[in-house]
Design a protein around this motif. Structure first.
Motif, PDB file in Angstrom:
ATOM      1  N   ILE A   1       2.145  10.623  -6.338  1.00  0.00           N
ATOM      2  CA  ILE A   1       2.445   9.963  -7.615  1.00  0.00           C
ATOM      3  C   ILE A   1       2.102   8.472  -7.541  1.00  0.00           C
ATOM      4  O   ILE A   1       1.486   7.920  -8.439  1.00  0.00           O
ATOM      5  N   LEU A   2       2.485   7.821  -6.458  1.00  0.00           N
ATOM      6  CA  LEU A   2       2.083   6.428  -6.245  1.00  0.00           C
ATOM      7  C   LEU A   2       0.922   6.433  -5.253  1.00  0.00           C
ATOM      8  O   LEU A   2       1.016   7.021  -4.178  1.00  0.00           O
ATOM      9  N   HIS A   3      -0.160   5.760  -5.649  1.00  0.00           N
ATOM     10  CA  HIS A   3      -1.387   5.860  -4.852  1.00  0.00           C
ATOM     11  C   HIS A   3      -1.731   4.559  -4.151  1.00  0.00           C
ATOM     12  O   HIS A   3      -2.885   4.143  -4.146  1.00  0.00           O
ATOM     13  N   GLY A   4      -0.769   3.873  -3.619  1.00  0.00           N
ATOM     14  CA  GLY A   4      -1.081   2.625  -2.923  1.00  0.00           C
ATOM     15  C   GLY A   4      -0.648   1.461  -3.788  1.00  0.00           C
ATOM     16  O   GLY A   4      -1.458   0.849  -4.483  1.00  0.00           O
ATOM     17  N   LEU A   5       0.637   1.167  -3.726  1.00  0.00           N
ATOM     18  CA  LEU A   5       1.197   0.150  -4.622  1.00  0.00           C
ATOM     19  C   LEU A   5       1.597  -1.082  -3.830  1.00  0.00           C
ATOM     20  O   LEU A   5       2.161  -0.974  -2.739  1.00  0.00           O
ATOM     21  N   ASN A   6       1.263  -2.234  -4.378  1.00  0.00           N
ATOM     22  CA  ASN A   6       1.628  -3.491  -3.735  1.00  0.00           C
ATOM     23  C   ASN A   6       2.490  -4.322  -4.666  1.00  0.00           C
ATOM     24  O   ASN A   6       2.194  -4.420  -5.860  1.00  0.00           O
ATOM     25  N   LEU A   7       3.538  -4.895  -4.112  1.00  0.00           N
ATOM     26  CA  LEU A   7       4.404  -5.750  -4.924  1.00  0.00           C
ATOM     27  C   LEU A   7       5.217  -6.642  -4.003  1.00  0.00           C
ATOM     28  O   LEU A   7       5.696  -6.206  -2.956  1.00  0.00           O
ATOM     29  N   SER A   8       5.336  -7.886  -4.417  1.00  0.00           N
ATOM     30  CA  SER A   8       6.118  -8.813  -3.609  1.00  0.00           C
ATOM     31  C   SER A   8       7.148  -9.499  -4.504  1.00  0.00           C
ATOM     32  O   SER A   8       6.807 -10.024  -5.559  1.00  0.00           O
TER      33      SER A   8
ATOM     34  N   ASP B   1       0.811  -1.215   0.000  1.00  0.00           N
ATOM     35  CA  ASP B   1       0.000   0.000   0.000  1.00  0.00           C
ATOM     36  C   ASP B   1       0.852   1.276   0.000  1.00  0.00           C
ATOM     37  O   ASP B   1       0.563   2.232   0.715  1.00  0.00           O
ATOM     38  N   LEU B   2       1.869   1.286  -0.822  1.00  0.00           N
ATOM     39  CA  LEU B   2       2.841   2.385  -0.809  1.00  0.00           C
ATOM     40  C   LEU B   2       2.306   3.633  -1.502  1.00  0.00           C
ATOM     41  O   LEU B   2       1.889   3.592  -2.657  1.00  0.00           O
ATOM     42  N   LYS B   3       2.325   4.728  -0.758  1.00  0.00           N
ATOM     43  CA  LYS B   3       1.959   6.019  -1.342  1.00  0.00           C
ATOM     44  C   LYS B   3       3.177   6.939  -1.292  1.00  0.00           C
ATOM     45  O   LYS B   3       3.811   7.066  -0.252  1.00  0.00           O
ATOM     46  N   VAL B   4       3.475   7.560  -2.422  1.00  0.00           N
ATOM     47  CA  VAL B   4       4.667   8.408  -2.510  1.00  0.00           C
ATOM     48  C   VAL B   4       4.299   9.717  -3.170  1.00  0.00           C
ATOM     49  O   VAL B   4       3.534   9.735  -4.147  1.00  0.00           O
TER      50      VAL B   4
ATOM     51  N   HIS C   1      15.598   8.295  -2.475  1.00  0.00           N
ATOM     52  CA  HIS C   1      15.841   9.654  -2.969  1.00  0.00           C
ATOM     53  C   HIS C   1      15.107  10.674  -2.095  1.00  0.00           C
ATOM     54  O   HIS C   1      13.913  10.552  -1.863  1.00  0.00           O
ATOM     55  N   PRO C   2      15.842  11.698  -1.597  1.00  0.00           N
ATOM     56  CA  PRO C   2      15.242  12.628  -0.630  1.00  0.00           C
ATOM     57  C   PRO C   2      14.073  13.455  -1.179  1.00  0.00           C
ATOM     58  O   PRO C   2      13.287  13.990  -0.390  1.00  0.00           O
ATOM     59  N   GLU C   3      13.929  13.558  -2.496  1.00  0.00           N
ATOM     60  CA  GLU C   3      12.805  14.340  -3.024  1.00  0.00           C
ATOM     61  C   GLU C   3      11.481  13.586  -2.990  1.00  0.00           C
ATOM     62  O   GLU C   3      10.438  14.157  -3.294  1.00  0.00           O
ATOM     63  N   TYR C   4      11.536  12.318  -2.667  1.00  0.00           N
ATOM     64  CA  TYR C   4      10.313  11.515  -2.712  1.00  0.00           C
ATOM     65  C   TYR C   4       9.897  11.127  -1.297  1.00  0.00           C
ATOM     66  O   TYR C   4      10.621  10.429  -0.605  1.00  0.00           O
ATOM     67  N   GLN C   5       8.729  11.609  -0.892  1.00  0.00           N
ATOM     68  CA  GLN C   5       8.265  11.317   0.464  1.00  0.00           C
ATOM     69  C   GLN C   5       7.251  10.188   0.443  1.00  0.00           C
ATOM     70  O   GLN C   5       6.292  10.221  -0.323  1.00  0.00           O
ATOM     71  N   VAL C   6       7.490   9.235   1.314  1.00  0.00           N
ATOM     72  CA  VAL C   6       6.525   8.157   1.481  1.00  0.00           C
ATOM     73  C   VAL C   6       5.501   8.629   2.500  1.00  0.00           C
ATOM     74  O   VAL C   6       5.845   8.996   3.620  1.00  0.00           O
ATOM     75  N   THR C   7       4.236   8.669   2.093  1.00  0.00           N
ATOM     76  CA  THR C   7       3.199   9.186   3.004  1.00  0.00           C
ATOM     77  C   THR C   7       2.390   8.064   3.634  1.00  0.00           C
ATOM     78  O   THR C   7       1.715   8.276   4.630  1.00  0.00           O
ATOM     79  N   ALA C   8       2.434   6.891   3.044  1.00  0.00           N
ATOM     80  CA  ALA C   8       1.723   5.762   3.640  1.00  0.00           C
ATOM     81  C   ALA C   8       2.311   4.473   3.109  1.00  0.00           C
ATOM     82  O   ALA C   8       2.999   4.466   2.089  1.00  0.00           O
TER      83      ALA C   8
END
Ligand SMILES: Nc1ncnc2c1ncn2[C@@H]1O[C@H](COP(=O)(O)OP(=O)(O)OP(=O)(O)O)[C@@H](O)[C@H]1O
Ligand SMILES: [Mg+2]
Lengths: 253, 481
Positions: free
Chosen positions: A16-23, A6-9, A50-57
């Motif tokens: 830009i990423l709205h909840g990504l899942n990958l294994s 559930d990665l949000k970036v 990369h410091p410009e990209y914040q992970v929000t969830a």
């Protein structure tokens, strides 16, 4: 090995990423495809810190550890490697000198002795041969004045020397001529092993003829919208991405 | 000599590591400046009458001069009456035997890593060490003397080789040259002297270390190097000072003279105390350095790595008089914290087919302000003169500044003058690229900076290139957060 949930970036305030899942498991090769601007490089950059990209969830576990809590250099030392879509030039810094510093930083982290100049040169010559890299590129400044294709090949050369556990290759095939593509693919394949995983981001099925993936994922608008085996790439080549719009999200490999 | 571990140790050491103070009994003249003080200095040094006269002329010239204000540095007015113009360790140094040098002074130089004791000398480095105002020891003299090379303190040169000193003193930088040069001429207390006779290639690096130790003293040393016909020499100076809250003035003069086919390579690693992070204390480094390519095919190369001082004001220059003579200037100047530097060079083309090269690398970090100021002048008779100038600035962070003032004055139409300039910022992308490969941010900055300075570092003698690189990394510590 790598578990993304559930990665949000976001970057510059935009998600830009709205909840990504990958294994991804050790030994596997995953291909990520998708239209321009869908977030492929964003994923690669977020994974490498990369410091410009914040992970929000969301969360990312790598070899049982919280990858997102680690500084970029610690991720690299723990075996994460990213081949840049646009490799960076560093004026005045000799390519092999740079690599030696990098390799010794990794070795130090692993508690191994630093390689001396002789040992390092032996290793570098072997890897340069694998990638049919011109010897002059070892002594030129990092990426400075390299052609587009040379830069990409140099990234894979770095990977071959640093021997990462998880390699993320961001459009390494773009800009390579046919012969170079085969050489680079050969270099990547030489690194395939049961305890390594590789994620290749690409627009072209052609690369996947040489680096045959176990899984193919389609990233669209910040989500993985379809996953499948290597035949999915052929299908995409045929039909483009249009037919996938509106597909359900959260596909699992 | 230096291991990777040492570098890391130095990196971990965030303080100015030469900031200690040595407690030696000193013979210090009370603060203030007038003709009597000058007579006193001259008397203490048992100088000949002509030298005293020269000093007094300089002093009188100085009185009529005003401190320059055209430079791009800012500091509160200096009270020239509050400075002591002479300080010497009390136990009179005996120059013939190193063992007789005050143990405190020797241990200071040992802390600085200067190989005073001959058995510990790095192969091929002869050192003259100037402690406050006095030259305390000159190593390797016997070996040099057998080749006819004179390398000694300035005072000693005045005693032993008065004719040479008299011939060349002020011949490149006249006492009336500028405010600080005039002050130096009036009060200089010591320095180094080297004379390389005809046809002799000096077989080792000659080296001087300057150290300001006492409080409220200025250091005013003079260096004079003469390379006779066909001679060559490589000379290195290094400098450090204790940490003090007050600013201290350092106004030196260096004169170089190269005759036909002679070569002088003069390298400086300047690491005077830069002041603390808020700009308190530090050395004012106001220095006049000039070389005269007097003879045909002569060559003078200035290489400087300037990492210290609160303020640096210096323009090592070349007068290219002899036909086919060559002047070179390679410089790295860093400013971090509140440091300011206004530095560059002057290349004055007078003879035919004279050539000059200028490579200036300015690095600004923190609130540092770095100015390159350079003049290329080609005289009417300088047929076929060539100059190539390259001025690159590197910015680390966004509170610092870089400024470039190249002046051209071309009076001969056959001259070819090229100038290139660039300003770049250490990019986030570059740092990230290095970190992605496993390097720390600090190592990434060091790597990028050393790449930026490469063209200058390769002009330095090998051991000193290593030293310079270390100094640079120490001086830029914490500049990227
Ligand atoms: N640092 C940034 N600041 C602002 N916007 C960004 C940033 N990085 C990426 N974006 C935006 O996020 C979106 C995804 O970009 P990304 O580079 O991840 O796409 P991509 O899938 O790799 O595309 P391509 O196939 O063209 O390489 C784009 O719209 C891009 O403009
Ligand atoms: Mg991309």
């Amino acid at each position: 090995m790598l578990e993304i949930t559930d990665l949000k970036v976001q970057a510059a305030g935009n998600e830009i990423l709205h909840g990504l899942n990958l294994s991804v498991k050790a030994g596997e090769v995953h291909a990520i495809m998708g239209p321009n601007g869908s977030g492929k490089s964003t994923l690669a950059r977020a994974l490498s810190g990369h410091p410009e990209y914040q992970v929000t969830a969301g969360a990312v576990r790598y070899l049982g550890e919280d990858l997102l809590a680690m500084a970029p250099e610690d991720r690299a030392r723990a075996g994460v490697f990213m081949a840049f879509q646009y490799p960076v030039e560093i004026a005045g810094v000799n390519n092999s000198y740079f690599l030696k510093a990098a390799l010794n930083a990794l070795r130090k982290h692993r508690g191994e002795p630093e390689l001396d100049a002789m040992e390092f040169m032996t290793l570098v010559r072997e890897k340069a041969k694998l990638l049919e890299l011109d010897a002059s590129m070892l002594n030129r400044p990092v990426n400075e004045g390299f052609s587009g294709g040379e830069k990409k090949r140099n990234e894979i050369f770095h990977m071959a020397v640093l021997e990462p556990k998880l390699a993320i290759l961001d459009e390494t095939d773009s800009g390579l001529d046919i012969d170079a593509l085969k050489i680079v693919a050969h270099g990547v394949n030489a690194l395939r092993s049961p305890d390594r995983a590789i994620i290749v981001v690409t627009h072209y099925q052609r690369l996947l003829n040489y680096i045959v993936p176990d899984f193919v994922h389609v990233l669209s608008d910040g989500r993985i919208v379809k996953s499948g085996g290597k035949e999915l790439a052929l299908e995409l080549e045929d039909k483009g991405y249009g037919w996938l719009e509106g597909e359900p999200t959260g596909a699992k490999a | 000599m230096t291991t990777a571990q040492k570098t890391i140790e130095d990196l971990a050491n965030r303080e100015y590591k030469y900031g200690f103070f040595t407690d030696v009994e000193a013979d210090t003249v009370a603060p203030g400046l007038d003709e009597d003080v000058i007579r006193l200095i001259s008397a203490k040094k048992e100088e000949p009458e002509w030298l005293l006269e020269w000093r007094l002329k300089a002093y009188r010239a100085w009185l009529g001069m005003t401190e320059p204000t055209w430079h791009n540095v800012h500091y509160p007015p200096i009270d020239y009456q509050a400075i002591s113009y002479y300080s010497a360790p009390k136990k009179k140094p005996v120059l013939n035997s190193l063992d007789e040098v005050d143990p405190e002074v020797r241990s200071t130089f040992a802390k600085l890593g200067i190989p005073l004791e001959e058995q510990k000398l790095l192969a091929g480095v002869a050192v003259d060490a100037v402690f406050d105002s006095v030259s305390v020891a000159t190593t390797f003299r016997v070996k040099l003397a057998s080749l006819g090379i004179i390398f000694c303190s300035f005072s000693e040169a005045v005693r032993e080789h008065p004719d040479l000193v008299r011939e060349y003193l002020g011949s490149v930088v006249p006492y009336s040259d500028n405010f600080f040069a005039a002050l130096n001429a009036a009060v200089f207390s010591d320095g180094s002297f080297a004379y390389i006779p005809k046809g002799v290639r000096c077989p080792m690096e000659l080296s001087t270390y300057f150290r300001i130790n006492a409080m409220n003293t200025g250091q005013f040393e003079r260096t004079l190097i003469v390379a006779a016909e066909g001679a060559s020499v490589s000379y290195l100076e290094g400098c450090t000072a204790p940490m003090r809250d007050e600013n201290q003035l350092h106004a030196a003069v260096v004169e170089l003279v190269a005759m036909d086919d002679a070569t002088i390579k003069y390298s400086t690693i300047q690491n005077w105390y830069p002041g603390d992070k808020d700009g308190k204390g530090g050395i004012y480094n106001f220095v006049t350095k000039r070389g005269k390519c007097q003879g045909r095919n002569s060559k003078i190369t200035w290489t400087q790595v300037e990492t210290g001082s609160a303020i640096t004001w210096k323009y090592p220059s070349c007068l290219l008089i002899g036909d086919n003579s060559v002047g070179e200037f390679y410089s790295v100047a860093t400013t971090n914290g509140r440091q300011q530097a206004d530095t560059g060079t002057k290349m004055i083309h007078i003879g035919r087919n004279t050539k000059s090269t200028i490579v200036s690398k300015g690095i600004s970090a923190g609130h540092g302000q770095n100015t390159y100021r350079g003049l290329v002048r080609v005289g009417k008779k300088a047929q076929g003169a060539r100059n190539y100038s390259q001025c690159d600035s590197l910015l680390i962070g966004d509170k610092c500044g870089a400024h470039t003032f190249p002046y051209l004055d071309i009076k001969n139409t056959s001259a070819k003058v090229e100038h290139e300039a660039s300003t770049s910022k250490i990019g986030e992308d570059q740092i990230f690229y290095c970190r992605q490969r496993g390097l720390s941010t600090e190592d990434a900055v060091n790597l990028i900076v050393s790449g930026f300075c490469k063209e200058v570092f390769r002009e330095l003698p090998m051991e000193f290139a290593v030293e310079a690189q270390k100094l640079l990394s120490v001086s830029l510590e914490g500049s990227v957060g």
